[in-house]
Scaffold this motif. Structure first.
Motif, short mmCIF file in Angstrom:
data_model
loop_
_atom_site.label_atom_id
_atom_site.label_comp_id
_atom_site.label_asym_id
_atom_site.label_seq_id
_atom_site.Cartn_x
_atom_site.Cartn_y
_atom_site.Cartn_z
N ASP A 1 69.73 52.12 40.94
CA ASP A 1 70.83 53.03 41.27
C ASP A 1 71.76 52.33 42.26
O ASP A 1 71.84 52.72 43.43
CB ASP A 1 70.27 54.32 41.88
CG ASP A 1 71.35 55.37 42.10
OD1 ASP A 1 72.48 55.21 41.60
OD2 ASP A 1 71.06 56.36 42.80
N PRO A 2 72.48 51.28 41.83
CA PRO A 2 73.29 50.49 42.75
C PRO A 2 74.45 51.25 43.38
O PRO A 2 74.99 50.82 44.39
CB PRO A 2 73.79 49.33 41.89
CG PRO A 2 73.71 49.83 40.50
CD PRO A 2 72.55 50.79 40.47
N THR A 3 74.85 52.38 42.81
CA THR A 3 75.91 53.18 43.41
C THR A 3 75.36 54.29 44.30
O THR A 3 76.11 55.08 44.84
CB THR A 3 76.82 53.80 42.33
OG1 THR A 3 76.04 54.66 41.50
CG2 THR A 3 77.48 52.72 41.49
N GLY A 4 74.05 54.33 44.43
CA GLY A 4 73.40 55.35 45.25
C GLY A 4 73.44 54.98 46.72
O GLY A 4 74.30 54.22 47.18
N SER B 1 68.23 48.49 42.82
CA SER B 1 69.01 48.09 41.64
C SER B 1 69.05 49.13 40.55
O SER B 1 69.97 49.15 39.74
CB SER B 1 68.49 46.76 41.09
OG SER B 1 67.18 46.92 40.59
N THR C 1 72.81 53.46 50.40
CA THR C 1 72.57 52.15 50.98
C THR C 1 71.90 52.36 52.32
O THR C 1 72.38 53.12 53.16
CB THR C 1 73.90 51.38 51.19
OG1 THR C 1 74.55 51.24 49.94
CG2 THR C 1 73.65 50.02 51.79
N ILE D 1 69.84 48.07 48.95
CA ILE D 1 70.07 49.00 47.85
C ILE D 1 68.96 48.82 46.82
O ILE D 1 68.27 47.81 46.80
CB ILE D 1 71.45 48.81 47.18
CG1 ILE D 1 71.58 47.41 46.60
CG2 ILE D 1 72.58 49.14 48.13
CD1 ILE D 1 72.83 47.21 45.74
#
Length: 62
Positions: free
Chosen positions: A35-38, A33, A40, A31
């Protein structure tokens, strides 16, 4: 399912966007960092090792 242990790239400067990598069930997860919810990225250990070898080899040719 056990949570992955994420490791931050050793080439990351403090405060900058970095990649984080975790191994989980014979898969390498990556991932960014910033955009950690973006998205994978999921890859195999063999493909990840080939990428790392190529990056290291290329860095030595500069």
């Amino acid at each position: 399912m056990a949570a992955s242990t994420w490791q931050r790239s050793s080439y990351c400067a403090q405060g900058e966007a970095c990649i984080h990598v975790a191994a989980h069930h014979n898969t390498i997860n990556v991932i960014e960092s910033g955009d950690p919810t973006g998205a994978t990225l999921h890859t195999t250990p063999a493909a990840w090792a080939a990428l790392i070898r190529t990056v290291k080899d290329t860095a030595h040719h500069d």
